[in-house]
Design a protein around this motif. Structure first.
Motif, short mmCIF file in Angstrom:
data_model
loop_
_atom_site.label_atom_id
_atom_site.label_comp_id
_atom_site.label_asym_id
_atom_site.label_seq_id
_atom_site.Cartn_x
_atom_site.Cartn_y
_atom_site.Cartn_z
N UNK A 1 3.51 7.70 -1.20
CA UNK A 1 4.61 6.73 -1.20
C UNK A 1 4.59 5.88 0.06
N UNK A 2 4.22 6.51 1.20
CA UNK A 2 4.15 5.78 2.46
C UNK A 2 3.08 4.70 2.39
N UNK A 3 1.90 5.06 1.88
CA UNK A 3 0.81 4.09 1.74
C UNK A 3 1.19 2.97 0.78
N UNK A 4 1.83 3.33 -0.33
CA UNK A 4 2.25 2.32 -1.30
C UNK A 4 3.25 1.37 -0.65
N UNK A 5 4.22 1.93 0.09
CA UNK A 5 5.20 1.07 0.75
C UNK A 5 4.52 0.17 1.78
N UNK A 6 3.62 0.72 2.61
CA UNK A 6 3.01 -0.05 3.70
C UNK A 6 2.16 -1.19 3.15
N UNK A 7 1.22 -0.85 2.24
CA UNK A 7 0.33 -1.89 1.73
C UNK A 7 1.05 -2.84 0.77
N UNK A 8 2.10 -2.36 0.13
CA UNK A 8 2.86 -3.23 -0.75
C UNK A 8 3.69 -4.26 0.02
N UNK A 9 3.98 -3.95 1.29
CA UNK A 9 4.76 -4.87 2.13
C UNK A 9 3.96 -5.37 3.32
N UNK A 10 2.63 -5.34 3.21
CA UNK A 10 1.77 -5.66 4.34
C UNK A 10 1.98 -7.09 4.83
#
Length: 326
Positions: free
Chosen positions: A279-288
């Motif tokens: 979820x952290x990776x999804x959030x980070x790259x989704x809001x990069x």
């Protein structure tokens, strides 16, 4: 200066990551509220014991497969029993089921088809989740009481039964009491109608009509109560909570030992951490894009402040040098 900027940027990146992980943890906690507590479940040694070997299984008309065909069409047998029906008793049955499935759409179709095939209907339903997360559905079904045991026998064709509860309310005395009062009120209504025909003055007519209005109101109220009880007796209420899962809840036949509980808890902890990292990776790259823009803006503000501070320091030094030269 460069070192300062790099340190600030690193700190901001770390804060962004922690914020993303915090958001992911919050999402995971919200999802956990919908998960069923595993400690309440019935446990078995093997999948055969958990799902049984029922020969009949619902099959999707679109796909031609049952909801759990990937798991050999096992049928999870319900342990609920209604007992022998008593025509002299007015019994209200309520059943709560919690089911797991790997094929959510087929299981929903199976549940609705099962209810309709028994002459029942859906009283209410809602579905949450989706868009990349597991879905959850809540259904309240009304099943004819004489067909309720058939529903119980087929509930395992919808999904894996992880929790089930049956409550029975005996409303015989309440039903008889309401019915008796209703009969008495109807007899009173008939008597008032006869008196109304015999009344020969206006005051008596008005008094009788007032009493008749009150009696008819009570008759309507008791009739509503009686019809409601009759509906609850004739059509049992079945509440179903359906969870979409990647893996079924593991089951064992005996109480877990301390080592087994510890191992299970550790395994669940690893799964939660892994899900949080995802979820952290999804959030980070989704809001990069937004993160880069915010970091660039902050870095620009920091650089401007540093330049201004350096200019002020240089001016102060020049002023000091000039004053010293004098």
């Amino acid at each position: 200066m460069k070192k300062t900027v790099l340190i600030l940027l690193s700190a901001l990146c770390a804060l962004s990551l922690f914020a993303g992980c915090g958001a992911a943890a919050a999402d995971a906690e919200a999802d956990k509220q919908f998960e069923s507590p595993g400690d309440r479940y019935n446990y078995y040694d093997t999948a055969d014991e958990a799902f049984g070997s029922g020969s009949e299984s619902w099959t999707s008309p679109e796909t031609g497969v049952s909801p759990d065909s990937s798991e050999k069409n096992y049928t999870n047998q319900s342990s609920l029993q209604l007992g022998q029906p008593d025509p002299n008793r007015k019994l209200v049955y309520r059943i709560n089921y919690e089911l797991e499935t790997k094929n959510f759409d087929d299981s929903v179709a199976a549940l609705i088809s099962l209810a309709q095939s028994l002459g029942g209907y859906t009283e209410s339903s809602n579905t949450t989740g989706g868009n990349g997360s597991e879905r959850r559905a809540n259904y309240v079904l009304r099943i004819p009481s004489e067909k309720l045991q058939d529903f119980i026998a087929s509930a395992g064709t919808v999904g894996s039964i992880i929790s089930e509860e049956l409550t029975t309310d005996d409303v015989t005395l309440e039903y008889v009491d309401v019915e008796s009062r209703l009969n008495s009120l109807r007899a009173q209504e008939t008597r008032l109608l006869e008196l109304l025909k015999e009344a020969d003055n206006l005051s008596d007519v008005l008094l009788i009509e007032e009493s008749l209005s009150e009696v008819r109101y009570e008759v309507e109220s008791y009739t509503t109560q009686l019809n409601k009880m009759e509906s609850l007796v004739s059509y049992s209420t079945v509440s179903v909570r359906l969870y979409e899962v990647i893996e079924y809840t593991p089951v064992v036949s005996t109480p877990l030992t301390f080592g087994e509980k510890l191992s299970r808890q550790f395994s669940e902890s690893i799964q939660r951490v892994w899900k949080g990292l995802q979820n952290c990776c999804i959030w980070f790259f989704g809001n990069i894009v937004e993160i880069i823009l915010v970091l660039a803006l902050i870095a620009a503000v920091v650089i401007v402040h540093i330049v201004v501070i350096k200019l002020i320091i240089r001016r102060c030094r020049k002023n000091r040098s000039a004053s010293s030269g004098r």
